[in-house]
Design a protein around this motif. Sequence first.
Motif, PDB file in Angstrom:
ATOM      1  N   PRO A  65      -6.254   8.100 -23.017  1.00 33.10           N
ATOM      2  CA  PRO A  65      -4.892   8.603 -23.197  1.00 33.10           C
ATOM      3  C   PRO A  65      -4.088   7.686 -24.119  1.00 33.10           C
ATOM      4  O   PRO A  65      -4.267   6.472 -24.115  1.00 33.10           O
ATOM      5  CB  PRO A  65      -4.295   8.579 -21.783  1.00 33.10           C
ATOM      6  N   VAL A  66      -3.215   8.287 -24.905  1.00 33.43           N
ATOM      7  CA  VAL A  66      -2.281   7.543 -25.747  1.00 33.43           C
ATOM      8  C   VAL A  66      -0.977   7.447 -24.976  1.00 33.43           C
ATOM      9  O   VAL A  66      -0.520   8.428 -24.408  1.00 33.43           O
ATOM     10  CB  VAL A  66      -2.062   8.281 -27.088  1.00 33.43           C
ATOM     11  N   ARG A  67      -0.379   6.285 -24.920  1.00 31.81           N
ATOM     12  CA  ARG A  67       0.851   6.081 -24.156  1.00 31.81           C
ATOM     13  C   ARG A  67       1.999   5.720 -25.098  1.00 31.81           C
ATOM     14  O   ARG A  67       2.331   4.554 -25.277  1.00 31.81           O
ATOM     15  CB  ARG A  67       0.640   4.973 -23.133  1.00 31.81           C
ATOM     16  N   PRO A  68       2.625   6.733 -25.719  1.00 28.61           N
ATOM     17  CA  PRO A  68       3.739   6.460 -26.626  1.00 28.61           C
ATOM     18  C   PRO A  68       4.983   6.035 -25.860  1.00 28.61           C
ATOM     19  O   PRO A  68       5.073   6.214 -24.644  1.00 28.61           O
ATOM     20  CB  PRO A  68       3.959   7.797 -27.325  1.00 28.61           C
ATOM     21  N   ARG A  69       5.932   5.446 -26.578  1.00 32.03           N
ATOM     22  CA  ARG A  69       7.205   5.089 -25.947  1.00 32.03           C
ATOM     23  C   ARG A  69       8.326   5.901 -26.601  1.00 32.03           C
ATOM     24  O   ARG A  69       8.326   6.113 -27.812  1.00 32.03           O
ATOM     25  CB  ARG A  69       7.452   3.587 -26.011  1.00 32.03           C
ATOM     26  N   LEU A  70       9.239   6.359 -25.791  1.00 35.94           N
ATOM     27  CA  LEU A  70      10.341   7.201 -26.250  1.00 35.94           C
ATOM     28  C   LEU A  70      11.320   6.369 -27.064  1.00 35.94           C
ATOM     29  O   LEU A  70      11.817   5.345 -26.591  1.00 35.94           O
ATOM     30  CB  LEU A  70      11.042   7.831 -25.048  1.00 35.94           C
ATOM     31  N   GLU A  71      11.596   6.795 -28.292  1.00 35.34           N
ATOM     32  CA  GLU A  71      12.544   6.109 -29.171  1.00 35.34           C
ATOM     33  C   GLU A  71      13.898   6.814 -29.186  1.00 35.34           C
ATOM     34  O   GLU A  71      14.923   6.160 -29.163  1.00 35.34           O
ATOM     35  CB  GLU A  71      11.987   6.033 -30.598  1.00 35.34           C
ATOM     36  N   HIS A  72      13.895   8.147 -29.275  1.00 33.47           N
ATOM     37  CA  HIS A  72      15.135   8.922 -29.298  1.00 33.47           C
ATOM     38  C   HIS A  72      14.930  10.217 -28.519  1.00 33.47           C
ATOM     39  O   HIS A  72      13.850  10.800 -28.554  1.00 33.47           O
ATOM     40  CB  HIS A  72      15.534   9.290 -30.732  1.00 33.47           C
ATOM     41  N   LEU A  73      16.006  10.658 -27.851  1.00 35.70           N
ATOM     42  CA  LEU A  73      15.987  11.935 -27.154  1.00 35.70           C
ATOM     43  C   LEU A  73      17.340  12.598 -27.352  1.00 35.70           C
ATOM     44  O   LEU A  73      18.375  12.024 -27.011  1.00 35.70           O
ATOM     45  CB  LEU A  73      15.697  11.744 -25.659  1.00 35.70           C
ATOM     46  N   LEU A  74      17.330  13.782 -27.951  1.00 39.33           N
ATOM     47  CA  LEU A  74      18.555  14.541 -28.179  1.00 39.33           C
ATOM     48  C   LEU A  74      18.483  15.836 -27.387  1.00 39.33           C
ATOM     49  O   LEU A  74      17.414  16.433 -27.242  1.00 39.33           O
ATOM     50  CB  LEU A  74      18.720  14.856 -29.667  1.00 39.33           C
ATOM     51  N   HIS A  75      19.658  16.295 -26.895  1.00 37.49           N
ATOM     52  CA  HIS A  75      19.728  17.530 -26.121  1.00 37.49           C
ATOM     53  C   HIS A  75      20.847  18.392 -26.687  1.00 37.49           C
ATOM     54  O   HIS A  75      21.954  17.909 -26.921  1.00 37.49           O
ATOM     55  CB  HIS A  75      20.015  17.200 -24.648  1.00 37.49           C
ATOM     56  N   ALA A  76      20.562  19.670 -26.923  1.00 40.54           N
ATOM     57  CA  ALA A  76      21.578  20.615 -27.380  1.00 40.54           C
ATOM     58  C   ALA A  76      21.165  22.017 -26.952  1.00 40.54           C
ATOM     59  O   ALA A  76      20.055  22.459 -27.276  1.00 40.54           O
ATOM     60  CB  ALA A  76      21.748  20.559 -28.896  1.00 40.54           C
ATOM     61  N   GLY A  77      22.007  22.679 -26.207  1.00 36.44           N
ATOM     62  CA  GLY A  77      21.747  24.056 -25.809  1.00 36.44           C
ATOM     63  C   GLY A  77      20.457  24.256 -25.033  1.00 36.44           C
ATOM     64  O   GLY A  77      19.823  25.287 -25.153  1.00 36.44           O
ATOM     65  N   GLY A  78      20.054  23.269 -24.276  1.00 37.74           N
ATOM     66  CA  GLY A  78      18.829  23.365 -23.500  1.00 37.74           C
ATOM     67  C   GLY A  78      17.583  22.930 -24.259  1.00 37.74           C
ATOM     68  O   GLY A  78      16.507  22.836 -23.688  1.00 37.74           O
ATOM     69  N   THR A  79      17.709  22.642 -25.548  1.00 40.85           N
ATOM     70  CA  THR A  79      16.576  22.197 -26.357  1.00 40.85           C
ATOM     71  C   THR A  79      16.546  20.676 -26.389  1.00 40.85           C
ATOM     72  O   THR A  79      17.577  20.032 -26.548  1.00 40.85           O
ATOM     73  CB  THR A  79      16.679  22.750 -27.797  1.00 40.85           C
ATOM     74  N   LEU A  80      15.367  20.116 -26.229  1.00 40.03           N
ATOM     75  CA  LEU A  80      15.173  18.664 -26.308  1.00 40.03           C
ATOM     76  C   LEU A  80      14.405  18.323 -27.583  1.00 40.03           C
ATOM     77  O   LEU A  80      13.400  18.969 -27.888  1.00 40.03           O
ATOM     78  CB  LEU A  80      14.373  18.144 -25.111  1.00 40.03           C
ATOM     79  N   ALA A  81      14.897  17.340 -28.304  1.00 41.68           N
ATOM     80  CA  ALA A  81      14.185  16.822 -29.478  1.00 41.68           C
ATOM     81  C   ALA A  81      13.882  15.361 -29.190  1.00 41.68           C
ATOM     82  O   ALA A  81      14.789  14.546 -28.965  1.00 41.68           O
ATOM     83  CB  ALA A  81      15.040  16.963 -30.740  1.00 41.68           C
ATOM     84  N   ALA A  82      12.607  15.011 -29.170  1.00 43.76           N
ATOM     85  CA  ALA A  82      12.183  13.661 -28.818  1.00 43.76           C
ATOM     86  C   ALA A  82      11.386  13.045 -29.968  1.00 43.76           C
ATOM     87  O   ALA A  82      10.607  13.728 -30.633  1.00 43.76           O
ATOM     88  CB  ALA A  82      11.316  13.682 -27.553  1.00 43.76           C
ATOM     89  N   ARG A  83      11.616  11.754 -30.184  1.00 39.62           N
ATOM     90  CA  ARG A  83      10.810  10.993 -31.149  1.00 39.62           C
ATOM     91  C   ARG A  83      10.098   9.903 -30.386  1.00 39.62           C
ATOM     92  O   ARG A  83      10.705   9.072 -29.721  1.00 39.62           O
ATOM     93  CB  ARG A  83      11.666  10.359 -32.247  1.00 39.62           C
ATOM     94  N   TRP A  84       8.768   9.931 -30.436  1.00 43.34           N
ATOM     95  CA  TRP A  84       7.909   9.013 -29.697  1.00 43.34           C
ATOM     96  C   TRP A  84       7.228   8.057 -30.665  1.00 43.34           C
ATOM     97  O   TRP A  84       6.679   8.484 -31.677  1.00 43.34           O
ATOM     98  CB  TRP A  84       6.837   9.799 -28.941  1.00 43.34           C
ATOM     99  N   ALA A  85       7.239   6.766 -30.369  1.00 40.68           N
ATOM    100  CA  ALA A  85       6.542   5.758 -31.183  1.00 40.68           C
ATOM    101  C   ALA A  85       5.171   5.502 -30.584  1.00 40.68           C
ATOM    102  O   ALA A  85       5.030   5.333 -29.379  1.00 40.68           O
ATOM    103  CB  ALA A  85       7.349   4.461 -31.229  1.00 40.68           C
ATOM    104  N   LEU A  86       4.162   5.480 -31.433  1.00 39.41           N
ATOM    105  CA  LEU A  86       2.802   5.226 -30.979  1.00 39.41           C
ATOM    106  C   LEU A  86       2.338   3.824 -31.325  1.00 39.41           C
ATOM    107  O   LEU A  86       1.275   3.400 -30.901  1.00 39.41           O
ATOM    108  CB  LEU A  86       1.835   6.256 -31.580  1.00 39.41           C
ATOM    109  N   ARG A  87       3.087   3.127 -32.128  1.00 41.67           N
ATOM    110  CA  ARG A  87       2.712   1.741 -32.523  1.00 41.67           C
ATOM    111  C   ARG A  87       3.830   0.809 -32.168  1.00 41.67           C
ATOM    112  O   ARG A  87       4.934   1.101 -32.105  1.00 41.67           O
ATOM    113  CB  ARG A  87       2.450   1.659 -34.019  1.00 41.67           C
TER     114      ARG A  87
END
Length: 87
Positions: A65-87
């Motif tokens: 398994p790859v275990r990324p770490r959450l860098e950014h999380l945005l929420h708007a109108g029930g939609t989530l936009a996430a940016r995950w770092a793998l390095r």
Amino acid sequence: MLCEGGPHLLADLLAADLLDELCVTTTPVLVGPGPGRIVAGLPPLVPGAATGPTAGGEMPASADPVRPRLEHLLHAGGTLAARWALR
């Protein structure tokens, strides 16, 4: 380089260790008969490892398994936009 593709391309990029970050958008819509996977593709060929479905129909795990770490999380109108770092 920004790359957009499906689960097979993502599996290939992960297998080649070419992915630095992953952006995932989740929307509140349920479709289809069941959950899919964000990464799909053929498992790497490992000597002695099963390469086809098991008796239960599941494919063997393709990698650790790859275990990324959450860098950014945005929420708007029930939609989530996430940016995950793998390095």
